[in-house]
Design an enzyme around this catalytic site. Structure first.
Site, PDB file in Angstrom:
ATOM      1  N   ASP A  59       0.896  -1.186   0.014  1.00  0.00           N
ATOM      2  CA  ASP A  59      -0.013   0.145  -0.040  1.00  0.00           C
ATOM      3  C   ASP A  59       0.723   1.435  -0.056  1.00  0.00           C
ATOM      4  OD1 ASP A  59       0.837  -0.131   2.552  1.00  0.00           O
ATOM      5  OD2 ASP A  59      -1.110   0.245   3.553  1.00  0.00           O
ATOM      6  N   GLU A 197       9.240  -3.932  10.748  1.00  0.00           N
ATOM      7  CA  GLU A 197       9.693  -2.898  10.184  1.00  0.00           C
ATOM      8  C   GLU A 197       9.839  -1.761  11.287  1.00  0.00           C
ATOM      9  OE1 GLU A 197       7.006  -0.824   7.283  1.00  0.00           O
ATOM     10  OE2 GLU A 197       8.227   0.953   7.479  1.00  0.00           O
TER      11      GLU A 197
HETATM   12  O1  KIV Z   1       3.540  -1.087   1.814  1.00  0.00           O
HETATM   13  C1  KIV Z   1       4.576  -1.563   1.644  1.00  0.00           C
HETATM   14  O2  KIV Z   1       5.487  -1.315   0.989  1.00  0.00           O
HETATM   15  C2  KIV Z   1       4.929  -2.352   2.922  1.00  0.00           C
HETATM   16  C3  KIV Z   1       6.603  -2.743   2.891  1.00  0.00           C
HETATM   17  C4  KIV Z   1       7.286  -1.557   3.459  1.00  0.00           C
HETATM   18  C5  KIV Z   1       6.685  -3.995   3.816  1.00  0.00           C
HETATM   19  O3  KIV Z   1       4.370  -2.591   3.798  1.00  0.00           O
END
Ligand code: KIV
Length: 312
Positions: A59, A197
């Site tokens: 997202d 994260e």
């Molecule tokens: O939306 C995204 O790109 C993510 C990654 C950073 C894991 O959730």
């Protein structure tokens, strides 16, 4: 159709589609898993050609390709459109669709319905959702309904405001324990993977022995994890927004792109593009006939030339 077909003497090496059992084998063998985001057909083709293991239609695409100022506003229809475009460009990596904010929190039924849409309508192999707590129940419901789930703990951008902003998580013993509880709960309900994260590398390292079933994919969470993920536009230097500490740039494509478009603009303005080599030709007698047609009086007379045969 590729405009740059591969030379016949350099066939692409044969790779098999990624599966959950293969990812589990990689974890057991301590073989690092490579994940990258993609949001459209070209970025999917790049991920495929680069031989990554997992592609996430994150997202984060809300910000990198749709121009929103956070991941919060993006909706299901937008995510499905991005995911379907990525699917058309992929053959081997596992494809994970990121469930947008508001698409899974209300009820198990809502979560299952939307997870299945990622599989049925966009061809995803799995979905990802953020946070522990109620998201653990949603993950369990989606898994029971037959869709593999990747969790996401630590900094969870969909609820960054509640976390006090875009900042590292788990930097005290109590907060690290909260991250650990979320991760272990997601593992316990059967998530095949959990993204960590923006948490201290030492917290990940300490937790890894307990993460013995779910594949841990880190982003700003150190090297002890089973694999790493970066956002496509961050690692290639396409995205002009904020660059988090954990991003390493492997290319500076934005500069290259601005340079290329700027050069094109300059050449058009100076009359240097298009050059004769970019022009299509017409036989001299056909051109003469066309000129006579243009010069002719009485335009109401029908032109009898064969337009359909004109080569374009
Ligand atoms: O939306 C995204 O790109 C993510 C990654 C950073 C894991 O959730």
């Amino acid at each position: 159709m590729s405009i740059h077909p591969q030379a016949p003497d350099t066939p692409a090496p044969e790779r098999r589609p990624m599966t959950l059992p293969r990812l589990a084998e990689m974890k057991l063998a301590a073989e690092p898993v490579v994940m990258v985001t993609a949001y459209d057909h070209p970025s999917a083709e790049v991920a495929e050609a680069a031989g990554v293991d997992i592609v996430l239609v994150g997202d984060s695409g809300a910000m990198t390709v749709l121009g929103y100022d956070s991941t919060v506003p993006v909706g299901m229809e937008e995510m499905l459109m991005l995911a379907a475009a990525v699917r058309r460009g992929l053959r081997t990596p596992l494809l994970v669709g990121d469930m947008p904010f508001g698409s899974y929190e209300s009820s198990d039924e809502q979560a299952v319905t939307n997870a299945q849409r990622f599989v049925k309508e966009a061809g995803c192999d799995a979905v990802k959702l953020e946070r522990g707590g109620a998201s653990v129940d949603r993950a369990a419901a989606i898994i029971r309904a037959g869709v593999p789930v990747m969790g996401h703990v630590g900094l969870t951008p969909q609820t960054a405001i509640a976390l006090g902003g875009f900042r590292a998580q788990g930097r005290t013993a109590t907060k690290a324990a909260a991250v650990a509880e979320d991760a272990l709960a997601l593992q316990a309900v059967g998530c095949f993977s959990v993204v960590f994260e923006a948490i201290p590398a030492a917290v990940t390292a300490a937790l890894m022995p307990r993460m013995d079933r779910s594949l841990v994919i880190a982003i700003g969470a150190g090297s002890a994890a089973d694999g790493q993920v970066l956002v496509f536009h961050d690692l290639l230097g396409i995205f002009g927004g904020h660059k988090p500490k954990f991003v390493k740039r492997y290319a500076e494509l934005r500069e290259e792109m601005v340079g290329g478009v700027g050069e094109y603009a300059r050449e058009v303005r100076e009359g240097a593009f298009p050059a004769p080599e970019h022009d299509y030709a017409i036989e001299r007698d056909e051109l003469e006939a066309f000129r006579r047609y243009l010069e002719r009086d009485g335009r109401d007379q029908a032109f009898t030339g064969d337009w359909a045969a004109t080569e374009i």
